[in-house]
Design a protein around this motif. Structure first.
Motif, PDB file in Angstrom:
ATOM      1  N   GLY A 112       0.808  -1.213   0.000  1.00 28.20           N
ATOM      2  CA  GLY A 112       0.000   0.000   0.000  1.00 28.20           C
ATOM      3  C   GLY A 112       0.838   1.257   0.000  1.00 28.20           C
ATOM      4  O   GLY A 112       0.504   2.247  -0.669  1.00 28.20           O
ATOM      5  N   VAL A 113       1.950   1.240   0.731  1.00 26.58           N
ATOM      6  CA  VAL A 113       2.850   2.406   0.772  1.00 26.58           C
ATOM      7  C   VAL A 113       3.462   2.648  -0.610  1.00 26.58           C
ATOM      8  O   VAL A 113       3.579   3.796  -1.063  1.00 26.58           O
ATOM      9  CB  VAL A 113       3.946   2.198   1.835  1.00 26.58           C
ATOM     10  N   ILE A 173       4.785  11.847  15.013  1.00 20.43           N
ATOM     11  CA  ILE A 173       5.810  11.897  13.957  1.00 20.43           C
ATOM     12  C   ILE A 173       5.180  12.303  12.633  1.00 20.43           C
ATOM     13  O   ILE A 173       5.763  13.080  11.858  1.00 20.43           O
ATOM     14  CB  ILE A 173       6.532  10.542  13.841  1.00 20.43           C
ATOM     15  N   ALA A 174       3.977  11.793  12.363  1.00 20.73           N
ATOM     16  CA  ALA A 174       3.278  12.166  11.128  1.00 20.73           C
ATOM     17  C   ALA A 174       3.029  13.671  11.078  1.00 20.73           C
ATOM     18  O   ALA A 174       3.235  14.310  10.036  1.00 20.73           O
ATOM     19  CB  ALA A 174       1.964  11.410  11.034  1.00 20.73           C
ATOM     20  N   GLN A 197       7.378   5.543   5.748  1.00 22.42           N
ATOM     21  CA  GLN A 197       6.808   4.314   6.298  1.00 22.42           C
ATOM     22  C   GLN A 197       7.583   3.054   5.904  1.00 22.42           C
ATOM     23  O   GLN A 197       7.452   2.017   6.561  1.00 22.42           O
ATOM     24  CB  GLN A 197       5.345   4.186   5.856  1.00 22.42           C
ATOM     25  N   PHE A 198       8.388   3.140   4.852  1.00 23.94           N
ATOM     26  CA  PHE A 198       9.243   1.996   4.510  1.00 23.94           C
ATOM     27  C   PHE A 198      10.193   1.671   5.658  1.00 23.94           C
ATOM     28  O   PHE A 198      10.477   0.502   5.939  1.00 23.94           O
ATOM     29  CB  PHE A 198      10.048   2.285   3.246  1.00 23.94           C
ATOM     30  N   ILE A 203      12.010  -2.133  10.049  1.00 24.57           N
ATOM     31  CA  ILE A 203      12.302  -2.372  11.468  1.00 24.57           C
ATOM     32  C   ILE A 203      11.390  -3.464  12.019  1.00 24.57           C
ATOM     33  O   ILE A 203      11.833  -4.363  12.754  1.00 24.57           O
ATOM     34  CB  ILE A 203      12.140  -1.068  12.280  1.00 24.57           C
ATOM     35  N   MET A 204      10.124  -3.418  11.658  1.00 23.15           N
ATOM     36  CA  MET A 204       9.162  -4.389  12.169  1.00 23.15           C
ATOM     37  C   MET A 204       9.500  -5.803  11.703  1.00 23.15           C
ATOM     38  O   MET A 204       9.503  -6.753  12.503  1.00 23.15           O
ATOM     39  CB  MET A 204       7.758  -3.999  11.692  1.00 23.15           C
ATOM     40  N   VAL A 205       9.797  -5.972  10.433  1.00 22.24           N
ATOM     41  CA  VAL A 205      10.070  -7.306   9.887  1.00 22.24           C
ATOM     42  C   VAL A 205      11.350  -7.879  10.481  1.00 22.24           C
ATOM     43  O   VAL A 205      11.387  -9.055  10.894  1.00 22.24           O
ATOM     44  CB  VAL A 205      10.158  -7.250   8.350  1.00 22.24           C
TER      45      VAL A 205
END
Length: 546
Positions: A112-113, A173-174, A197-198, A203-205
């Motif tokens: 989506g990003v 942050i947004a 957002q990338f 970081i999450m993965v």
């Protein structure tokens, strides 16, 4: 009672690994918060309005812009995606597991990003909003599930509440990034905020590749050796440590007991106490949205502009800072006060603030002093929300359900949140704006939100059970024995599910009540004690202590 939250002296091992893991997983909330927070600023950016306009001119300033209908579609499509994503979270979390489910969810979000970053017209931008929303919906249901199944019971509320803290940080942050790029006269004005957002996704993965699967998921799929290894890592205890063996045995026995009562289909979760808990969770998440908080974060910039407040972007940054800072006391109070008192506190405070904003904005909207009142009480309202309904709604829904249906029920309660989120995002421009076909409520819209806050207070009193300090398995016992929410604070657990499994056959199998089975277990312990042949629990230790 001291003011600090301390690990109980009789709990062996260390809670640090579970807490650190829970806090990292909460990082997924930053994806949620940032993605929902960035759109309000983007909609107000001059370059974006000019690029994506189909010829419509905003009557407020005469500049090119998207129509109210297009604005509603762009904002609400994320929420529509999250609704379907939340519903899809249950089969994903049960099929792939909680950990791999989060990784797959982040991949969908990244798609989506990519689409939003590449877009130069509304159709592709809207498609990107939907798929980003689908990913956020998956993430928003699986994260509280993962946290609840790994965190120690004495600090579970604070750990799960950190999910909301991460959401607020994402919103802040947004607002900062939007404020930094809003004056750029190129595609970077909106592409930079979106492309940031990338970094969150990477970081999450990477983190989830390292973290363990939850022990309760391994119990659910029958892999008990892996469950022991996972719990050992979370509690920093040897696999054969008596406390770890006992905790796993209780989780396993509770799951087997629940499975023996019936299936775990979607039809079964609307029956009995599970159905009551599901209705409570859906209402809680829906009312969280109806407090009006996302009106401020979705349309706050535009609303403050229309209200005559100069530099509305700066006001949005201020509200973001208040949101983050106000969440911190909520993480402390959820364990000190409990779930019910904190939700009641928040509902009353929000009700008062919303009505003050509505009255001030309606009676004298053109007075400069009114603008100061609007900003001040919007910030106070955010304090009450962020310290109560923001984090505690996720905490309570994460605790409500038995293991066999936890993923299904959490996905539905989260979908309820997003369904109301979508409805509010879609309807708000028509409710607030002037012009043909619009209600032109302006500040009067806060009467609507304030009334729902009053309803929230009655809802908490009537339906929210106090679950502070209970294990997830003890919450099942609470709902089996306590029929009135306002009496739940006096509840004390007495059931050992490991013993329940041993004696079920002698009292009529699956048709016996939990109370009958518990009484039979008590008689067996008494006989064993009299005969001098006690086995298992001794002394004054209650069988439910883990």
């Amino acid at each position: 009672m001291g003011i600090m939250i301390k690990k109980p002296a009789d709990v062996p091992g260390s809670a640090v690994p579970a807490i650190v893991i829970g806090l990292f997983v909460a990082f997924g909330g930053l994806l949620f918060g940032y993605d929902t927070g960035t759109i309000g600023g983007i909609l107000a950016m001059p370059y974006w309005r000019d690029t994506f306009s189909t010829g419509y001119r905003n009557p407020e300033d005469g500049n090119l812009d998207v129509t109210p209908s297009q604005s509603s579609t762009i904002v609400s499509l994320l929420s529509a995606g999250t609704f379907f994503g939340a519903l899809a979270a249950a089969p994903m979390a049960d099929l792939l597991g909680r950990r791999l489910g989060l990784i797959a969810s982040t991949a969908v979000f990244t798609l989506g990003v990519i689409l939003q970053t590449a877009a130069t017209a509304i159709p592709l931008f809207v498609a990107g909003r939907f798929w980003a929303g689908f990913g956020v919906g998956l993430i928003s249901a699986i994260i509280p599930l993962y946290q609840s199944e790994t965190a120690p019971k004495w600090i579970r509320g604070a750990v799960v509440g950190c999910y909301q803290l991460a959401i607020t940080i994402g919103l802040l942050i947004a607002a900062i990034v939007d404020n930094a790029t809003k004056d750029r006269n190129d595609t970077g004005s909106y592409r930079i905020p979106i492309a940031v957002q990338f970094a969150w996704a990477i970081i999450m993965v990477v983190g989830m590749l390292i973290l363990p699967e939850t022990p309760r998921y391994w119990i659910k799929v029958g892999k008990h050796a892996k469950a022991a290894k996972s719990l050992s890592r979370l509690r920093r205890l040897d696999i054969d440590h008596p406390a770890l063996v006992e905790e796993l045995a209780e989780v396993r026995a509770n799951h087997e007991y629940e499975m023996s009562l019936g299936k775990a289909s979607y039809l079964d979760i609307v029956k009995g106490t599970v159905g009551k808990r599901l209705a409570t969770g859906c209402l809680l998440q829906g009312l969280q949205q109806l407090t009006g908080v996302n009106f401020i974060f979705y349309y706050g910039t535009s609303f403050f502009n229309n209200a005559g407040i100069s530099n509305a972007f700066t006001v949005s940054v201020i509200t973001g800072v208040v949101n983050v800072c106000s969440t911190l006391p909520g993480l402390y109070l959820v364990e000190k006060w409990g779930r019910r008192p904190l939700l009641l506190f928040g509902a009353v405070g929000m009700f008062v603030c919303q009505y003050i904003v509505a009255i001030a904005g309606t009676v004298d909207p053109d007075n400069p002093a009114t603008n100061k009142v609007l900003i001040a009480f919007v910030c106070i309202y955010i304090f009450f929300f962020a310290s109560s309904w923001g984090p505690v709604a996720w905490v309570v829904t994460g605790e409500l359900f038995p293991l066999k249906v936890r993923a299904k029920c959490l996905s539905i309660t989260t979908a309820s949140n997003w369904l109301l989120n979508w409805a509010i995002a879609y309807a708000t421009p028509y409710m607030v704006n002037s012009g043909p076909g619009n209600a032109n409520l302006q500040s009067k819209v806060f009467f609507v939100w304030g009334t729902f806050c009053l309803i929230c207070g009655f809802f908490v009193w009537a339906l929210i059970y106090e679950t502070k300090g209970l294990s997830l398995e003890q919450v099942d016992e609470l709902y089996s024995k306590c029929t009135k929410a306002w009496k739940s604070k006096a509840f004390r657990p007495t059931v050992s599910y490991a013993e329940v499994q041993e004696v079920r056959g002698s009292v009529g199998g699956r048709h016996a009540s939990l109370a009958d089975i518990e009484a039979d277990a008590g008689r067996k312990r008494s006989v064993a004690h009299i005969e001098g042949g006690e086995k298992g629990y001794g002394g004054d230790k209650a069988p439910y202590e883990v």
